[in-house]
Scaffold this active site. Structure first.
Site, short mmCIF file in Angstrom:
data_model
loop_
_atom_site.label_atom_id
_atom_site.label_comp_id
_atom_site.label_asym_id
_atom_site.label_seq_id
_atom_site.Cartn_x
_atom_site.Cartn_y
_atom_site.Cartn_z
N HIS A 1 0.79 -1.25 0.07
CA HIS A 1 0.01 -0.10 0.10
C HIS A 1 0.80 1.27 0.13
O HIS A 1 0.60 2.37 -0.82
CB HIS A 1 -0.90 0.07 1.25
CG HIS A 1 -1.64 1.16 1.49
ND1 HIS A 1 -2.13 1.51 2.50
CD2 HIS A 1 -2.40 1.88 0.40
CE1 HIS A 1 -2.84 2.64 2.66
NE2 HIS A 1 -2.98 2.92 1.33
N GLU B 1 2.32 1.84 -3.34
CA GLU B 1 1.27 2.63 -4.23
C GLU B 1 1.18 3.86 -4.14
O GLU B 1 1.17 4.64 -4.95
CB GLU B 1 -0.16 1.89 -3.85
CG GLU B 1 -1.40 2.52 -4.51
CD GLU B 1 -2.33 2.84 -3.65
OE1 GLU B 1 -2.89 4.08 -3.52
OE2 GLU B 1 -2.96 1.93 -2.80
N GLY C 1 -30.28 -15.30 -2.46
CA GLY C 1 -30.63 -13.59 -2.35
C GLY C 1 -31.86 -13.35 -2.96
O GLY C 1 -31.70 -11.88 -2.63
N HIS C 2 -32.67 -13.90 -3.58
CA HIS C 2 -33.69 -13.28 -4.17
C HIS C 2 -34.47 -12.96 -3.05
O HIS C 2 -35.01 -13.30 -1.83
CB HIS C 2 -34.49 -14.79 -4.82
CG HIS C 2 -35.43 -14.07 -6.00
ND1 HIS C 2 -36.71 -13.74 -5.74
CD2 HIS C 2 -35.21 -14.27 -7.11
CE1 HIS C 2 -37.27 -13.65 -6.93
NE2 HIS C 2 -36.41 -13.85 -7.81
N LEU D 1 -31.05 -8.82 3.10
CA LEU D 1 -30.24 -9.97 3.04
C LEU D 1 -29.35 -9.91 1.67
O LEU D 1 -29.95 -9.31 0.56
CB LEU D 1 -31.11 -11.14 2.89
CG LEU D 1 -30.39 -12.65 2.82
CD1 LEU D 1 -31.03 -13.63 3.63
CD2 LEU D 1 -30.23 -13.12 1.53
N GLY E 1 -23.51 -13.86 -1.85
CA GLY E 1 -22.50 -13.94 -3.07
C GLY E 1 -21.30 -14.19 -2.63
O GLY E 1 -20.79 -14.50 -1.60
N LEU F 1 -28.07 6.54 -22.27
CA LEU F 1 -29.33 7.07 -22.14
C LEU F 1 -29.76 7.63 -20.73
O LEU F 1 -30.54 8.77 -20.80
CB LEU F 1 -30.36 5.96 -22.59
CG LEU F 1 -32.07 6.54 -22.74
CD1 LEU F 1 -32.39 5.59 -23.69
CD2 LEU F 1 -32.86 6.14 -21.50
#
Length: 953
Positions: A93, A96, A321-322, A341, A344, A866
């Site tokens: 880090h 960087e 996760g639906h 909820l 993943g 759009l």
């Protein structure tokens, strides 16, 4: 929940400065020495792509877009904090940070930033566990020079000893600035309870201790060694996007990056498991600073990257996760256990992977989290029994193919960063298409991953504000305790029927034809102009995709009725969104999103996405808005959740807390978080029900439809909106939107924050809101951005958070200077601000042509998709206010005003704007001592009651 997400971060160096790497060389330009691939791309993507591998084994993706308004590049190096040497945590880090502070060819520490800024660009970088990414955007004509400068990071950085010492303080300031960030505090606990041999079990940010100079071990020597060891061309992936042809881009890249040394380093890897056998199952309870109630289940699983054509974990996440009817989340809400909820994969690249199920708990759910786990594992078992079906895979495939076919043009910065990452994950031909590929259904693969989703293989991470904690995570001081879960008991069988797997999605678009464009003018047409309803319409003739955007603004006397009206509108919008969630979630998955947002004057409604079923969704939204269920149990939980989120604002970083006080300090009507929470606590369901029966009466509606719609369809939508939202003749809204315009004295307000850092926000308002004032303020902000950062951050090291820029309030032009510091007090910061302002006349306008051109180029940028075009039109409509004439040429007028900015007018404007008598200071402590002329703000509302004011349309 918002369902629009996705639809719509002079100085001479000493003579002894040391450089490493090799000098720039001319690389072979013979194309036969390059490996060239043409990636598969979307039919709607106008850009051209070429994937090449240089002789030094650097991978490069070239992107040619003759119409781009911004050029961009990203370099991802396949090394991150996992490679930090023992005892030098944070070194990757730190490196960087250091790459930005001078190279052999461009030694000045602010050279790169100054160049990027005056060339109309921006830059940044981040360090992850397994990679480091550097990126920039710039005006297209400056890309060749930017590519040349950027290349030097990877050939000959200086790592100047002076700036090693200074930038170490900046890394430490970053660590201290986020020491109260609950995400980092939770991660600090995870480092203590996972396998010590795994890279994620280590501190990755760095501080003064880990980056200290030690006897016979300077941190600069460690930087040099790390760079020489790990920064090898064969570990690098570069993406460059510009207006040039692919051949021209290739020539530039080969010439500048072919000389990056290749040390032929093997890929980073670590075979240590994330958790040792005796570390699972475990429950870890930690104490957050914010009001958080979260249950996070983490299952170590094999990384799924090699299965990008099958996407097994994506399939499992979709089912778990639906948020539709009879889903796991629905069951948790019915029992009053949870509000949200998420499921993943958390991919750690070569260091493994976890599958995560995160649940936002209610107070009841916090107390009964074992019950929540029962529901989760019941849903997992249901997938084992019923979820391994090919049709579900085919549905995801169909949606992915539609989304790939009708892709929006992504903004250059996110595009190059995402592709640089993808180049480390996917084969060259699939680098664009891989996230959308669903080639083959494999039930056995799903079953294999399901074997890992068991109670015995789970680490439960729980946040709890109260309790007894016997351990404390070092560096972040997070209290926690480790528990061995009781033997798991499945959910009683009689409850299992309450959850079902997702049904086929009825919102998958089938009519994807792009309509012929009718004759129309340059700007949206006012198609309906009635006292209570106005509607503008424009058919899209630019992007030619089967999508549209519908915007509705409802101005309601009930919602504009002071603090109570605002709170009732907030609660009402949240209740309606909650009611619509189950119905609308399949639409969201199918690329059709919406949002309802309460404002100071009413509600803003947005529907965006594929236009095939927009009318159906809009009908459901309007019906729910007019006649919601308003269930008592859901009301109590939703009110508690809004209050919790509002109260958590005082745990934001100090500089954010100060900036958030600008509006309630200067704008009416606006209230502090404390006032909003108190009013919400005193608002009951009966109040909201009364509001529901009155808010449409006397309302006024402005509407805009844009995209793949015909005029007749737009009229039908407007008729639908009018029938539902217009009741009776429009009534004047109570009160007046107004903004305090300081013209005398100067003001100061102290804001108490719960953080050890100090912070100061200095706000200066323009003299008026004319085009000339806006133009001059834009050029002034652009001109001081890089010098302010370089002076207070790079040179003086006052803090990690340092920036200056535009900050309009209620669209009235203004400018802020901001610093958050672990060491300098607010009075010291004020002195540094004033010293910067006092020295400004000596250099301001030196680069005026370049700075003005950068501002003009940004203003001239055409919308990329759009949704961006719709937002521009809608901003013009909203700026006109009720009954006002819409001005669709504001940008053109502003460009004319910008061309009139010269050195004399800019310096005069800066002198006027930075007058201490026109200043508002927001600080973590008082900065002004008597007898300095200042108005101390103790009572915000009394302060705002005095004039003068700017009245907002």
């Amino acid at each position: 929940m918002n369902r629009l997400a996705g639809l719509l971060w002079p100085f001479a160096l000493v003579a002894t400065a040391f450089s490493i790497g090799v000098s720039a060389v001319t690389a072979p330009t013979d194309d036969s020495a390059l490996r060239i691939v043409s990636p598969a791309k979307s039919p709607s993507d106008p850009r051209a792509y070429r994937y090449i591998t240089l002789p030094n084994q650097m991978r490069v993706l070239l992107v040619s877009d003759p119409n781009t308004e911004q050029a961009a590049a990203s370099m991802q190096v396949a090394v991150g904090s996992a490679a930090d040497p023992e005892g030098r945590e944070g070194l990757a880090h730190f490196l960087e940070h250091m790459l930005f502070l001078g190279t052999e060819k461009y030694p000045e520490p602010d050279s790169y930033q100054q160049f990027i800024s005056k060339s109309g660009g921006s830059h940044n970088a981040y360090t992850s566990l397994d990679h480091t990414n550097y990126f920039f955007t710039i005006r297209p004509e400056h890309l060749p020079q930017a590519i040349a400068r950027f290349a030097e990071f990877f050939k000959a950085p200086l790592f100047s000893a002076d700036y090693v010492a200074r930038e170490r303080a900046a890394v430490n300031a970053e660590y201290l600035a986020k020491i109260q960030d609950d995400g980092r505090r939770a991660n600090a606990v995870l480092t203590q309870v996972s396998n010590p041999a795994h890279p994620s079990a280590r501190f990755s940010v760095g501080n003064l201790d880990t980056l200290a100079d030690r006897k016979d071990d300077s941190v600069r020597d460690a930087l040099l060694a790390f760079y020489a060891e790990h920064y090898s061309a064969n570990r690098m992936a570069l993406v460059v996007l510009g207006r040039e042809s692919l051949d021209d881009l290739q020539t530039q890249v080969v010439n500048h990056y072919g000389g990056v040394p290749n040390h032929d380093r093997a890929p980073q890897q670590n075979d240590a498991p994330l958790f040792l056998p005796d570390q699972l199952p475990r429950e870890i309870v930690y104490q957050p600073l914010k009001q958080l109630r979260e249950l996070r289940l983490m299952f170590p699983v094999p990384a799924s990257g090699t299965y990008f054509r099958e996407k097994p974990l994506t399939q499992l996440a979709n089912m778990l996760g639906h948020e539709g009817r009879n889903s796991l989340l629905s069951a948790l809400k019915r029992e009053g256990l949870a509000e949200a909820l998420w499921a993943g994969e958390s991919d750690m690249g070569p260091y493994g992977s976890t599958f995560v199920i995160s649940v936002s708990l209610t107070e009841k759910g916090q107390a009964q989290r074992a019950r929540t786990r029962q529901w989760i594992f019941a849903a997992i078992e249901l997938i084992r029994q019923q979820g391994l079906e090919a049709w579900r895979f085919e549905e995801l495939k169909q949606l992915a193919e539609i989304n790939f076919r009708f892709q929006d043009v992504r903004n250059p910065s996110s595009l190059v960063q995402g592709l640089a990452s993808a180049m480390h994950r996917y084969p060259p031909h699939e680098v664009l298409r891989a996230p959308y590929l669903y080639d083959e259904f494999d039930a056995g693969l799903l079953a294999m991953y399901l074997k890992y989703l068991t109670p015995e293989n789970a680490l439960s991470l729980v946040s709890a504000a109260d309790g007894q904690f016997d351990q404390r995570a070092p560096l972040y001081g997070t209290p926690y305790k480790v528990l061995t879960p009781k033997p798991f008991k499945p959910l009683p069988k009689n409850l299992l029927t309450q959850i079902k797997l997702p049904a086929p999605n009825p919102f998958i678009p089938s009519r994807l034809q792009v309509r012929e464009v009718a004759d129309q003018g340059q700007f949206p047409e006012l198609m309906i102009n009635e006292p209570a309803l106005r509607m503008w319409f424009k058919q899209d003739e630019i992007f030619r995709l089967p999508r549209s955007v519908i915007r509705v603004q409802l101005r309601s006397p009930a919602a504009a009725n002071g603090l109570q009206g605002r709170v009732q509108a907030d609660l009402y919008a949240a209740m309606v969104l909650d009611e619509l969630n189950e119905y609308s979630y399949p639409a969201f998955l199918a690329g059709l999103g919406f949002d309802i947002r309460a404002t100071a004057r009413g509600f803003d409604i947005t529907v965006a996405g594929y236009n095939d079923r927009q009318g159906l969704l809009l009908t459901e939204i309007l019906e729910a808005l007019i006649s919601p269920r308003l269930e008592p149990a859901r009301f109590a939980n939703i009110r508690a959740e809004i209050m919790r989120r509002t109260e958590n604002g005082d745990r934001q970083p100090p500089y954010i807390q100060l900036i958030r006080q600008l509006v309630p300090t200067m704008y009416q009507p606006a209230w502090t978080a404390e006032e909003l929470v108190e009013a919400m606590a005193n608002t009951g369901l009966a109040d909201v029900k009364r509001f529901s029966r009155s808010f449409v009466y006397g309302s006024q509606v402005d509407m805009f439809a844009y995209g793949n719609l015909l005029p007749a369809e737009a009229r039908q939508l407007a008729t639908l909106v009018g029938q539902q939202l217009v009741r009776g003749a429009p009534k004047p809204l109570p009160g007046q939107l107004k903004l305090l315009t300081p013209t005398w004295g100067g003001y100061e307000r102290q804001v108490d924050v719960k953080h050890d850092d100090h912070a100061l926000v200095m706000y200066h308002q323009a003299l008026d809101d004319s085009d000339a004032a806006r133009a001059h303020l834009m050029v002034l902000a652009q001109s001081i951005r890089a010098p302010f950062f370089n002076s207070l951050r790079t040179e003086q090291q006052l803090g990690y958070v340092v920036f200056a820029g535009q900050m309009p309030v209620a669209d009235f032009p203004g400018l802020v200077l901001v610093v958050q510091s672990p060491s300098a007090s607010a009075p010291q910061l004020r002195a540094a601000f004033e010293d910067f302002i006092d020295n400004m006349p000596s250099w301001l306008a030196d680069d005026l042509p370049a700075q003005r051109a950068a501002v003009m180029a940004e203003l001239e940028q055409k919308p990329r998709n759009l949704a961006e075009q719709a937002s521009r039109y809608w901003d013009d409509i909203a700026a006109a206010g009720p009954g006002g004439k819409v001005d669709f040429v504001r940008r053109q007028r502003l460009l004319k005003a910008l061309s009139d900015v010269n050195a004399v007018t800019l310096r005069t404007f800066a002198y006027q704007v930075f007058d201490p008598q026109r200043r508002l200071l927001l600080g973590t402590e008082t900065t002004v001592k008597a007898p300095e002329p200042v108005v101390r703000i103790n009572d915000v509302h009394a302060f705002k009651a005095q004039g003068p004011h700017y009245f907002v349309p």
